[in-house]
Design a protein around this motif. Structure first.
Motif, PDB file in Angstrom:
ATOM      1  N   TYR A   1       0.836  -1.181   0.000  1.00  0.00           N
ATOM      2  CA  TYR A   1       0.000   0.000   0.000  1.00  0.00           C
ATOM      3  C   TYR A   1       0.885   1.250   0.000  1.00  0.00           C
ATOM      4  CZ  TYR A   1      -4.160  -2.749   0.802  1.00  0.00           C
ATOM      5  OH  TYR A   1      -5.205  -3.622   0.639  1.00  0.00           O
ATOM      6  N   PRO A   2       0.513   2.269  -0.744  1.00  0.00           N
ATOM      7  CA  PRO A   2       1.344   3.468  -0.832  1.00  0.00           C
ATOM      8  C   PRO A   2       1.274   4.307   0.435  1.00  0.00           C
ATOM      9  CG  PRO A   2      -0.710   3.802  -2.021  1.00  0.00           C
ATOM     10  CD  PRO A   2      -0.695   2.362  -1.600  1.00  0.00           C
ATOM     11  N   ALA A   3       2.325   5.073   0.670  1.00  0.00           N
ATOM     12  CA  ALA A   3       2.332   5.973   1.817  1.00  0.00           C
ATOM     13  C   ALA A   3       1.250   7.028   1.692  1.00  0.00           C
ATOM     14  CB  ALA A   3       3.712   6.632   1.942  1.00  0.00           C
ATOM     15  N   ASP A   4       0.949   7.456   0.481  1.00  0.00           N
ATOM     16  CA  ASP A   4      -0.098   8.441   0.225  1.00  0.00           C
ATOM     17  C   ASP A   4      -1.221   7.763  -0.554  1.00  0.00           C
ATOM     18  OD1 ASP A   4      -1.720  10.571  -0.338  1.00  0.00           O
ATOM     19  OD2 ASP A   4      -0.264  11.655  -1.573  1.00  0.00           O
ATOM     20  N   ALA A   5      -2.393   7.673   0.053  1.00  0.00           N
ATOM     21  CA  ALA A   5      -3.509   6.971  -0.585  1.00  0.00           C
ATOM     22  C   ALA A   5      -4.225   7.818  -1.623  1.00  0.00           C
ATOM     23  CB  ALA A   5      -4.514   6.526   0.479  1.00  0.00           C
ATOM     24  N   GLY A   6      -3.945   9.114  -1.660  1.00  0.00           N
ATOM     25  CA  GLY A   6      -4.628   9.995  -2.600  1.00  0.00           C
ATOM     26  C   GLY A   6      -5.646  10.865  -1.899  1.00  0.00           C
ATOM     27  N   ALA A   7      -6.647  11.300  -2.646  1.00  0.00           N
ATOM     28  CA  ALA A   7      -7.655  12.215  -2.109  1.00  0.00           C
ATOM     29  C   ALA A   7      -8.863  11.449  -1.579  1.00  0.00           C
ATOM     30  CB  ALA A   7      -8.101  13.192  -3.187  1.00  0.00           C
ATOM     31  N   VAL A   8      -9.345  11.864  -0.423  1.00  0.00           N
ATOM     32  CA  VAL A   8     -10.559  11.288   0.147  1.00  0.00           C
ATOM     33  C   VAL A   8     -11.763  11.750  -0.668  1.00  0.00           C
ATOM     34  CG1 VAL A   8     -11.985  11.045   2.209  1.00  0.00           C
ATOM     35  CG2 VAL A   8      -9.512  11.353   2.439  1.00  0.00           C
ATOM     36  N   THR A   9     -12.628  10.814  -1.044  1.00  0.00           N
ATOM     37  CA  THR A   9     -13.814  11.161  -1.824  1.00  0.00           C
ATOM     38  C   THR A   9     -15.116  10.837  -1.100  1.00  0.00           C
ATOM     39  OG1 THR A   9     -13.698   9.020  -2.960  1.00  0.00           O
ATOM     40  CG2 THR A   9     -12.629  10.914  -4.032  1.00  0.00           C
TER      41      THR A   9
ATOM     42  N   THR B   1      -7.895   6.328  -6.356  1.00  0.00           N
ATOM     43  CA  THR B   1      -6.881   5.280  -6.304  1.00  0.00           C
ATOM     44  C   THR B   1      -7.447   3.918  -5.923  1.00  0.00           C
ATOM     45  OG1 THR B   1      -6.367   5.843  -3.995  1.00  0.00           O
ATOM     46  CG2 THR B   1      -5.068   6.930  -5.719  1.00  0.00           C
ATOM     47  N   GLY B   2      -8.676   3.895  -5.410  1.00  0.00           N
ATOM     48  CA  GLY B   2      -9.313   2.633  -5.071  1.00  0.00           C
ATOM     49  C   GLY B   2      -8.918   2.043  -3.737  1.00  0.00           C
ATOM     50  N   TYR B   3      -8.383   2.879  -2.839  1.00  0.00           N
ATOM     51  CA  TYR B   3      -8.008   2.413  -1.517  1.00  0.00           C
ATOM     52  C   TYR B   3      -9.039   2.835  -0.481  1.00  0.00           C
ATOM     53  CZ  TYR B   3      -3.378   1.645  -3.579  1.00  0.00           C
ATOM     54  OH  TYR B   3      -2.352   1.219  -4.372  1.00  0.00           O
ATOM     55  N   ALA B   4      -8.950   2.223   0.709  1.00  0.00           N
ATOM     56  CA  ALA B   4      -9.783   2.603   1.842  1.00  0.00           C
ATOM     57  C   ALA B   4      -8.945   2.626   3.106  1.00  0.00           C
ATOM     58  CB  ALA B   4     -10.945   1.632   2.013  1.00  0.00           C
TER      59      ALA B   4
ATOM     60  N   PRO C   1      -6.633   6.474  11.169  1.00  0.00           N
ATOM     61  CA  PRO C   1      -6.916   5.692   9.964  1.00  0.00           C
ATOM     62  C   PRO C   1      -5.807   4.710   9.621  1.00  0.00           C
ATOM     63  CG  PRO C   1      -7.458   8.001   9.618  1.00  0.00           C
ATOM     64  CD  PRO C   1      -6.709   7.929  10.912  1.00  0.00           C
ATOM     65  N   VAL C   2      -6.207   3.484   9.242  1.00  0.00           N
ATOM     66  CA  VAL C   2      -5.284   2.458   8.786  1.00  0.00           C
ATOM     67  C   VAL C   2      -5.838   1.870   7.485  1.00  0.00           C
ATOM     68  CG1 VAL C   2      -4.353   1.881  11.046  1.00  0.00           C
ATOM     69  CG2 VAL C   2      -6.434   0.749  10.264  1.00  0.00           C
ATOM     70  N   TYR C   3      -4.947   1.419   6.625  1.00  0.00           N
ATOM     71  CA  TYR C   3      -5.396   0.791   5.383  1.00  0.00           C
ATOM     72  C   TYR C   3      -6.318  -0.384   5.693  1.00  0.00           C
ATOM     73  CZ  TYR C   3      -2.592   3.397   2.025  1.00  0.00           C
ATOM     74  OH  TYR C   3      -2.087   4.377   1.211  1.00  0.00           O
ATOM     75  N   ALA C   4      -7.377  -0.520   4.887  1.00  0.00           N
ATOM     76  CA  ALA C   4      -8.375  -1.544   5.126  1.00  0.00           C
ATOM     77  C   ALA C   4      -8.934  -2.049   3.800  1.00  0.00           C
ATOM     78  CB  ALA C   4      -9.508  -0.983   5.977  1.00  0.00           C
ATOM     79  N   MET C   5      -9.559  -3.224   3.855  1.00  0.00           N
ATOM     80  CA  MET C   5     -10.185  -3.827   2.690  1.00  0.00           C
ATOM     81  C   MET C   5      -9.143  -4.098   1.587  1.00  0.00           C
ATOM     82  SD  MET C   5     -13.147  -3.981   4.090  1.00  0.00           S
ATOM     83  CE  MET C   5     -14.318  -4.486   2.832  1.00  0.00           C
ATOM     84  N   SER C   6      -9.608  -4.562   0.447  1.00  0.00           N
ATOM     85  CA  SER C   6      -8.700  -4.870  -0.655  1.00  0.00           C
ATOM     86  C   SER C   6      -8.409  -3.627  -1.478  1.00  0.00           C
ATOM     87  CB  SER C   6      -9.334  -5.923  -1.572  1.00  0.00           C
ATOM     88  OG  SER C   6      -9.584  -7.118  -0.877  1.00  0.00           O
ATOM     89  N   PRO C   7      -7.350  -3.623  -2.262  1.00  0.00           N
ATOM     90  CA  PRO C   7      -7.166  -2.549  -3.242  1.00  0.00           C
ATOM     91  C   PRO C   7      -8.209  -2.695  -4.358  1.00  0.00           C
ATOM     92  CG  PRO C   7      -5.127  -3.789  -2.855  1.00  0.00           C
ATOM     93  CD  PRO C   7      -6.241  -4.583  -2.269  1.00  0.00           C
TER      94      PRO C   7
END
Length: 431
Positions: A66-74, A90-93, A116-122
């Motif tokens: 998972y990238p250090a920067d997930a992108g913009a929250v939508t 980016t399709g992350y959560a 916040p922590v990375y969750a779910m699948s990419p």
């Protein structure tokens, strides 16, 4: 499982999910690989009996990073005690809050998190936090859920098995577009507007005319095509394509909205809410429901059901089995309904307003009193892009990454790095 080979070469990426997959299998779960559609049985006679060896992500097996920067929250979306954010480009959560009960954050572990922590699948397309789980639709098609699964509500055909790792939903006839989860059931909208439900049906939560639960998806008996569906505790409501609303399930406080109260039994089939037309959004709380109805001035909010905390917003504390208008929310364009409170937002209402139960600070007005009319949230300037309400908390997305949350923080669901400290005014999520 989604294979994102390009991520493996990302120099600024962080690997997560080094877990043993046996963690998510409860004793007695079938280990066979069966992918069954509604009405088909897998091993043990259970629909879609355990397809969980195909879940992602798990860095130990797939090398997903998972990238250090997930992108913009939508988008932000809240469950009873947790919150999640979708990074749509980016399709992350990422998720935060309670996780030690059912694994509802979808992080692969049972650890709660106050940030916040990375969750779910990419590869996520959309994200939906339920009462005790988190579900997502996937860019590649299909959907996945993590969290409480005791009655099959994860949609994988397996009972008595919570899962902190996202599992594919295998029981629905086609890829869901909207997913809503209550206390122990899940309903989805699929292409064409049909609604399919799975899990507990004791009070008619599945909407198929029966009070029996089901591990296989059953079709709710709607009067037409649905655009979206909402669920929270033991009832659900669907926003129909024609702007009407249909509800089913628990009706102990009149939350179905047809003018009746059914204290000892639920409404087993979807029933039209009296007097609602032109609705653009619907939301469901523990024992009440609300709809946003468009008009020339923007929109009015109508609510029905229980009202002990003022959650109907009409200036009284008496319940109503038919819709009443919320006072102070005229012109609303966004609606969010939580356990015992609700919020709306629009330029016309001055940003964000909330009403109903306020004991944990979930109204965001600096106090902890209940309010039977809409009250302004303190210190949130501007109009949010996304608004969500959980069991006892509320969050709003402004310009990314500015997410503000308020209310109960018992499990870190406000995302500000703290726990056991309610916040009656907005605090910033700490990314």
């Amino acid at each position: 499982m989604l294979a994102l080979a390009a991520l493996a070469a990302c120099a600024s990426c962080t690997a997560i999910f080094g877990i043993d997959r046996d963690y998510r299998l409860a004793e007695g779960d079938a280990g066979s690989d069966v992918d069954a559609s509604p009405g088909e049985s897998g091993a043990d006679g259970q629909v879609g009996s355990d397809a969980r060896d195909h879940v992602a992500p798990d860095a130990g097996d797939s090398g997903v990073v998972y990238p250090a920067d997930a992108g913009a929250v939508t988008k932000v979306t809240a469950g009873k005690f947790h919150t999640c954010a979708l990074f749509g480009d980016t399709g992350y959560a990422k998720c935060w809050g309670r996780n030690d009960d059912f694994g509802e954050l979808g992080t692969g572990t049972g650890a709660s998190s106050a940030t916040p922590v990375y969750a779910m699948s990419p590869g996520l397309k959309d994200l939906f936090a339920g009462a005790h789980d988190t579900c997502a639709t996937l860019v590649a098609g299909g959907a996945e859920c993590a969290g409480k699964g005791g009655l099959g509500e994860l949609g994988d055909g397996v009972a008595d098995a919570d899962s902190p790792v996202p599992v594919p939903t295998t029981v629905f006839p086609s890829s869901p577009t909207v997913i809503a989860s209550g206390e122990a059931f899940t309903c989805v909208v699929v292409s064409g507007g049909d609604v399919w439900c799975v899990g507990d049906g004791l009070l008619g939560e599945l909407g198929n005319g029966s009070a029996a639960g089901s591990l296989s998806a059953v079709k709710a008996q709607l009067g037409g095509a649905a655009k979206s569906v909402a669920a929270f505790y033991q009832h659900a409501c669907a926003l129909m394509v024609d702007g009407t609303v249909e509800c089913w399930g628990d009706d102990s406080a009149g939350q179905i909205g047809d003018g009746n109260v059914t204290p000892d039994a639920g409404v087993l089939v979807p029933t039209s809410v009296a007097g609602v037309a032109g609705a653009t959004a619907v939301g469901v709380g523990e024992d009440f429901s609300c709809a946003l109805v468009a008009d020339d001035a923007g929109g009015d909010v109508l609510c029905w059901g229980a009202n002990a905390y003022g959650q109907l917003g009409n200036g009284s504390s008496g319940p109503s089995p038919t819709p009443v208008q919320v006072q102070g929310a005229t012109g609303a364009t966004i609606l969010a309904v939580g356990g015992g409170h609700a919020c709306a937002s629009a330029v016309d209402v001055g940003g964000v307003v909330c009403w109903g139960k306020g004991g944990s600070g979930q109204l965001g007005n600096g106090g902890t009193a209940n309010s039977s009319t809409a009250t302004s949230v303190a210190n949130v300037g501007g109009y949010p892009e996304s608004l969500t309400a959980g069991g006892y908390h509320t969050c709003a997305l402004f310009a990314s990454p500015n997410v503000q949350c308020w209310g109960s923080d018992d499990f870190g669901q406000l995302g500000d790095g703290k726990t056991n400290m309610d916040e009656p005014s907005p605090v910033s999520v700490q990314w």
